[in-house]
Structures are given as structure tokens and as C-alpha cells.
Design an enzyme around this catalytic site. Structure first.
Site, PDB file in Angstrom:
ATOM      1  N   HIS A   9      -5.375  -6.732  -8.609  1.00 27.99           N
ATOM      2  CA  HIS A   9      -5.409  -5.298  -8.290  1.00 27.99           C
ATOM      3  C   HIS A   9      -6.473  -4.588  -9.136  1.00 27.99           C
ATOM      4  CE1 HIS A   9      -1.009  -6.122  -7.325  1.00 27.99           C
ATOM      5  NE2 HIS A   9      -1.460  -5.605  -6.201  1.00 27.99           N
ATOM      6  N   GLY A  35      -7.479  -7.154  -1.115  1.00 30.70           N
ATOM      7  CA  GLY A  35      -7.725  -8.497  -1.645  1.00 30.70           C
ATOM      8  C   GLY A  35      -7.616  -9.551  -0.549  1.00 30.70           C
ATOM      9  N   GLN A  77       7.610  -2.762   5.666  1.00 30.49           N
ATOM     10  CA  GLN A  77       6.896  -4.025   5.867  1.00 30.49           C
ATOM     11  C   GLN A  77       7.685  -5.242   5.395  1.00 30.49           C
ATOM     12  OE1 GLN A  77       3.606  -2.714   3.139  1.00 30.49           O
ATOM     13  NE2 GLN A  77       3.529  -4.877   2.613  1.00 30.49           N
ATOM     14  N   GLY A 129       2.331  -1.879  -6.500  1.00 33.82           N
ATOM     15  CA  GLY A 129       2.654  -1.948  -7.923  1.00 33.82           C
ATOM     16  C   GLY A 129       2.802  -3.374  -8.414  1.00 33.82           C
TER      17      GLY A 129
HETATM   18  O1  PAF Z   1      -1.014  -5.702   0.021  1.00 34.33           O
HETATM   19  C1  PAF Z   1      -0.115  -4.895  -0.322  1.00 34.33           C
HETATM   20  O2  PAF Z   1       0.239  -4.788  -1.492  1.00 34.33           O
HETATM   21  C2  PAF Z   1       0.552  -4.040   0.733  1.00 34.33           C
HETATM   22  O3  PAF Z   1       0.713  -4.747   1.918  1.00 34.33           O
HETATM   23  C3  PAF Z   1      -0.175  -2.706   0.978  1.00 34.33           C
HETATM   24  C4  PAF Z   1      -1.549  -2.912   1.563  1.00 34.33           C
HETATM   25  C5  PAF Z   1      -0.262  -1.922  -0.325  1.00 34.33           C
HETATM   26  C6  PAF Z   1       0.634  -1.866   1.965  1.00 34.33           C
HETATM   27  O4  PAF Z   1       1.919  -1.589   1.486  1.00 34.33           O
END
Ligand code: PAF
Length: 281
Positions: free
Chosen positions: A37, A147, A61, A31
Site C-alpha cells: 500500500h 496493486g 465485497q 487498511g
Molecule cells: O484492494 C482492496 O483493498 C479493495 O478491494 C479496494 C480496492 C480498496 C476496494 O474496497
């Protein structure tokens, strides 16, 4: 565009596309969407019959709880932006949909996750692998778009996909930049006005470094990049690495890699920014 919050709803919507073997493009996000994005969503729209964008701030993460707490969240605004790109489905699950039980899986990526982000954010890529593999299982995409600002993440996701049997096809899209060069990132929204004014120095330094490879050694160039960015009172380098873009291992000499990539992580405290550039495009 349909917005769904549960795995069941999403899979019902995708069932006929899966049965008809239509291409399903997937853009996983956390988000706070920006043009980077949206470029991924447009790439998917251009290449696939159906495009699904997920919005989920994945707690596993984040190695720093404050970073997770601060991470910008703007679902309504994100959906408005996605509407204009013509994506088909937004999947915005809550945590229990993604992790009905705590995910204790441990992934192994050899040397790929021992450097750079993997070294400075312990556990980060394990969390990325947990959520990405789970999202791939749920969405069953044929293509997934990432990206290149998160250059190491792309390599990790490619390795993960190989471990999962080769699907989906991973498509890496170039870094999208603000007009002053700053790599687009959801974290840019957290910069103060002063930090935002200083942050373009990061990308400008990478571009200047590109022009120095003919006359500067690898070690001297790394040092020059670190010194140039650290000379700015708003910025603090965490790492500067020059790596082979295939293996992500640091190189000692220019002839060690056909495409040496310069990767940096820089704090505009407490915000952490990353960027990278192909030094021999
Ligand atoms: O790059 C991100 O925004 C995140 O690491 C992802 C790939 C959506 C995983 O949570």
C-alpha cells in the site's frame, strides 16, 4: 496529513484543488496497510499534486461473513505509516458515509468477472465496483493506484472506469513481496507462524513455473503448479489458471497469449491468499 471521516469534510478539503484542476491521486485501501500500500501511496505522491488514501473495509465485497469479521483493522497504526509517506489526506469513513442507502446497483463486466476471483467469490467484484465507483464520485481523482497482486481487480476497475466515462487514469503497480517472496497482503497478518513459514512456497512455485513454459504444455503446467502447492500440508489450492493478461480468459496453448499470466488462489485455512506472475515477461 489530515484525517477526515466524512464526505463533506473531504470535499471541502479538496475543493480548491478541484477548482484549480490540480492532479488528485487516490489510493483506495481496506487498511491493515503494508509496504505494498505504501508503494501505491508513494507512486501517487510522485505523480500527483495531492494524494488521498481511503481506509474502508467494504462489506459489500465480502461473500463470506467470517472473512469480513476476521479482516484486520488497525486505523491508528495505518495513519502512522501513511504519515511517513507524506500523503495529504486520509479518508476513513464509516459505512453510512459510503452507503447512505443500501447500494443495489448491478455492474456488468462481460467475461471479465466470470473467471477466477469472480467465479470463486460470487458478488465480490460487484461489491468492489460499488465501493470504487462511490469513492471515485466522492474523491474525484485524476489518477487512481491499484496493486497488481489483485490482477483481476485492476482489469475490473479499468472496465468500470471506461463505463464511468474514462476517468480517473488507472495506474497498476507491481506486486510488492516479502524478502522470502510472499506477496504482501493484509491477510498475511492472519497466518499462524507455521502457515507463514510455508506460504512462500506459493511465490516460489510461480517463479519455477515461469522457467517451465518452454518445455511444458499449458495444461501440464497448471497441474504441476496445483500438485506442487497441494503437496504442502499447510496449503490447499482453490484454483490455478493460466490466462491471457488482457482478457483474463484461460488459454489452451502458449501461442494463445503474448503475455500468459499464471494466477492462483490458495488457502492456508481459513486464510485465502492470491498471487500471480507474468509467465513470459
Ligand atoms: O484492494 C482492496 O483493498 C479493495 O478491494 C479496494 C480496492 C480498496 C476496494 O474496497
Amino acid at each position: 496529513m489530515l484525517i477526515v471521516h466524512t464526505v463533506t469534510e473531504l470535499q471541502q478539503l479538496l475543493q480548491s484543488s478541484v477548482e484549480q484542476k490540480k492532479s488528485i491521486g487516490f489510493v483506495p485501501t481496506m487498511g491493515a496497510l503494508h509496504l505494498g500500500h505504501l508503494a501505491l501511496a508513494r507512486a501517487s505522491r510522485g505523480q500527483c499534486a495531492i494524494t488521498v488514501v481511503s481506509i474502508f473495509v467494504n462489506p459489500t465485497q465480502f461473500n463470506n461473513p467470517d472473512d469480513l469479521r476476521r479482516y484486520p483493522r488497525s486505523l491508528k497504526q495505518d495513519c502512522n505509516l501513511l504519515l511517513a509517506t507524506g500523503v495529504d489526506i486520509v479518508f476513513a469513513p464509516n459505512e453510512s458515509e459510503i452507503y447512505p442507502q443500501p447500494d443495489r446497483r448491478r455492474f456488468h463486466f462481460g467475461r471479465l468477472d466470470k473467471v477466477m476471483e469472480g467465479k470463486y467469490r460470487p458478488g465480490h467484484f460487484n461489491g468492489v465496483a460499488q465501493v470504487v465507483s462511490r469513492l471515485f464520485e466522492i474523491v474525484q481523482p485524476t489518477h487512481a493506484f491499484f496493486g497488481e497482486k489483485d490482477f483481476q481487480q485492476v482489469a475490473i476497475v479499468r472496465a468500470l472506469t471506461e463505463q464511468m466515462g474514462g476517468r480517473p487514469l488507472i495506474i497498476a503497480c507491481p506486486v510488492v513481496r516479502e524478502t522470502d517472496g510472499l506477496a504482501m497482503s493484509s491477510r498475511n497478518a492472519l497466518l499462524t507462524g507455521v502457515q507463514r513459514a510455508h506460504a512462500p512456497l506459493i511465490a516460489a512455485t510461480l517463479v519455477r513455473a515461469q522457467a517451465k513454459t518452454a518445455t511444458t504444455s499449458v495444461a501440464a503446467l497448471r497441474q504441476w503448479v496445483a500438485d506442487t502447492i497441494n503437496a504442502d500440508e499447510e496449503l490447499e489450492v482453490e484454483y490455478v489458471e493460466i490466462v491471457d493478461e488482457r482478457t483474463l480468459q484461460p488459454i489452451a496453448h502458449w501461442h494463445d497469449a503474448q503475455h500468459p499470466r499464471l494466477c492462483v488462489a490458495v488457502y492456508a485455512p481459513p486464510v485465502r491468499l492470491i498471487d500471480n506472475i507474468d509467465l513470459k515477461p
